[in-house]
Motif scaffolding. Structure first.
Motif, PDB file in Angstrom:
ATOM      1  N   ARG A  32       0.860  -1.185   0.000  1.00 21.15           N
ATOM      2  CA  ARG A  32       0.000   0.000   0.000  1.00 21.15           C
ATOM      3  C   ARG A  32       0.895   1.232   0.000  1.00 21.15           C
ATOM      4  O   ARG A  32       2.008   1.204   0.507  1.00 21.15           O
ATOM      5  N   HIS A  33       0.356   2.306  -0.561  1.00 20.79           N
ATOM      6  CA  HIS A  33       1.092   3.560  -0.641  1.00 20.79           C
ATOM      7  C   HIS A  33       0.394   4.597   0.236  1.00 20.79           C
ATOM      8  O   HIS A  33      -0.830   4.682   0.243  1.00 20.79           O
ATOM      9  N   TYR A  34       1.187   5.346   0.954  1.00 20.67           N
ATOM     10  CA  TYR A  34       0.670   6.395   1.829  1.00 20.67           C
ATOM     11  C   TYR A  34       1.473   7.663   1.580  1.00 20.67           C
ATOM     12  O   TYR A  34       2.682   7.611   1.341  1.00 20.67           O
ATOM     13  N   ARG A  35       0.797   8.796   1.660  1.00 23.97           N
ATOM     14  CA  ARG A  35       1.468  10.083   1.567  1.00 23.97           C
ATOM     15  C   ARG A  35       1.554  10.627   2.984  1.00 23.97           C
ATOM     16  O   ARG A  35       0.562  10.611   3.720  1.00 23.97           O
ATOM     17  N   ILE A  36       2.728  11.089   3.375  1.00 23.35           N
ATOM     18  CA  ILE A  36       2.890  11.660   4.717  1.00 23.35           C
ATOM     19  C   ILE A  36       2.332  13.077   4.696  1.00 23.35           C
ATOM     20  O   ILE A  36       2.842  13.947   4.000  1.00 23.35           O
ATOM     21  N   LEU A  37       1.268  13.243   5.446  1.00 25.52           N
ATOM     22  CA  LEU A  37       0.562  14.518   5.492  1.00 25.52           C
ATOM     23  C   LEU A  37       0.921  15.268   6.775  1.00 25.52           C
ATOM     24  O   LEU A  37       1.504  14.690   7.695  1.00 25.52           O
ATOM     25  N   PRO A  38       0.570  16.554   6.877  1.00 24.94           N
ATOM     26  CA  PRO A  38       0.961  17.324   8.065  1.00 24.94           C
ATOM     27  C   PRO A  38       0.526  16.685   9.386  1.00 24.94           C
ATOM     28  O   PRO A  38       1.269  16.731  10.369  1.00 24.94           O
ATOM     29  N   HIS A  39      -0.651  16.071   9.445  1.00 27.07           N
ATOM     30  CA  HIS A  39      -1.094  15.475  10.704  1.00 27.07           C
ATOM     31  C   HIS A  39      -0.389  14.149  11.004  1.00 27.07           C
ATOM     32  O   HIS A  39      -0.588  13.592  12.074  1.00 27.07           O
ATOM     33  N   ASP A  40       0.431  13.641  10.081  1.00 25.54           N
ATOM     34  CA  ASP A  40       1.240  12.454  10.342  1.00 25.54           C
ATOM     35  C   ASP A  40       2.574  12.811  10.997  1.00 25.54           C
ATOM     36  O   ASP A  40       3.304  11.927  11.431  1.00 25.54           O
ATOM     37  N   TYR A  52       3.815   5.046  12.076  1.00 24.63           N
ATOM     38  CA  TYR A  52       4.230   3.834  11.374  1.00 24.63           C
ATOM     39  C   TYR A  52       3.370   2.651  11.833  1.00 24.63           C
ATOM     40  O   TYR A  52       2.955   1.821  11.022  1.00 24.63           O
ATOM     41  N   LEU A  53       3.115   2.581  13.119  1.00 23.67           N
ATOM     42  CA  LEU A  53       2.294   1.491  13.647  1.00 23.67           C
ATOM     43  C   LEU A  53       0.869   1.552  13.083  1.00 23.67           C
ATOM     44  O   LEU A  53       0.259   0.514  12.813  1.00 23.67           O
ATOM     45  N   SER A  54       0.347   2.745  12.878  1.00 22.94           N
ATOM     46  CA  SER A  54      -0.989   2.896  12.293  1.00 22.94           C
ATOM     47  C   SER A  54      -1.016   2.379  10.859  1.00 22.94           C
ATOM     48  O   SER A  54      -1.959   1.697  10.454  1.00 22.94           O
ATOM     49  N   PHE A  55       0.010   2.692  10.094  1.00 18.90           N
ATOM     50  CA  PHE A  55       0.075   2.189   8.724  1.00 18.90           C
ATOM     51  C   PHE A  55       0.160   0.660   8.715  1.00 18.90           C
ATOM     52  O   PHE A  55      -0.465  -0.009   7.900  1.00 18.90           O
TER      53      PHE A  55
END
Length: 170
Positions: A32-40, A52-55
Motif C-alpha cells: 500500500r502507498h501512503y502520503r505523509i501529510l501534516p497530521h502524520d 508507522y504502527l498505524s500504517f
C-alpha cells in the motif's frame, strides 16, 4: 481522524473487491502507498513511531479481510519492533510492504518494510493473535499448514523471553 478515514476507505475498497477477485494466498505481500501529510508529523518534524504502527495496522487489516475466514474474526497486536534506518519527511510517498513471515499455533508474525523512493526507511516485525468473540483463535483458521518458523522470529522470541525475565524497575 486521519487513521479512521484511511481505515474506512480501505474497508470500502476491499468490500467492493471481495465479489470480484479470488482469495489471495496468505503468503502474498500486501503493498500500500501512503502520503505523509501534516497530521502524520510529530513535533520534531519527522514521522513518529505511532504513525508507522498505524500504517502497519491498516496493512494487517487488509491482509485479514482478504483471507475472509469470517467477518467477525479480529486480531490483537501481541508485540512489535521497529528499526529505523532513515527518516521520512512531510509529503514523502511511503510504500509499505507487509508479508506473513512465520506462524505457530497461536501467533502470526509479519515483516513490514517502509520504502521512500528506492530507500528502505523502516523495518518492523509484528506478532498478532487472532480473536473471535473475545477468545484467542488458533492460526489454523487461516493458515492450514504446519508451523513455519524463521531465524529472525526465533531471535526475536528469545529476546522477548529475556526481557520478561528482567528484574522490575523500582
Amino acid at each position: 481522524m486521519n487513521l479512521l478515514l484511511r481505515y474506512l476507505i480501505l474497508c470500502l475498497m476491499l468490500k467492493s473487491d471481495k465479489a470480484k477477485s479470488s482469495k489471495p494466498s496468505y503468503s502474498d505481500a500486501i503493498i500500500r502507498h501512503y502520503r505523509i501529510l501534516p497530521h502524520d508529523m510529530g513535533f520534531r518534524h519527522h514521522v513518529p513511531n505511532y504513525r508507522y504502527l498505524s500504517f502497519i495496522e491498516l496493512n494487517i487489516q487488509q491482509w485479514l479481510m482478504q483471507q475472509r475466514p469470517t467477518d467477525k474474526l479480529g486480531w490483537v497486536i501481541a508485540s512489535q519492533q521497529l528499526t529505523y534506518i532513515k527518516e521520512s519527511f512531510l509529503f514523502d510517498k511511503l510504500t509499505l510492504r507487509s508479508q506473513l513471515l512465520a506462524w505457530d499455533k497461536k501467533y502470526l508474525y509479519f515483516r513490514h518494510e517502509f520504502w521512500v523512493k528506492n530507500d528502505l526507511n523502516v523495518v518492523a516485525l509484528t506478532k498478532i493473535v487472532l480473536m473471535l468473540d473475545q477468545q484467542v483463535q488458533p492460526t489454523s483458521v487461516i493458515v492450514q499448514q504446519d508451523e513455519q518458523t524463521h531465524p529472525v522470529i526465533k531471535t526475536w522470541q528469545d529476546n522477548l523471553n529475556e526481557i520478561k525475565k528482567l528484574t522490575p524497575i523500582k
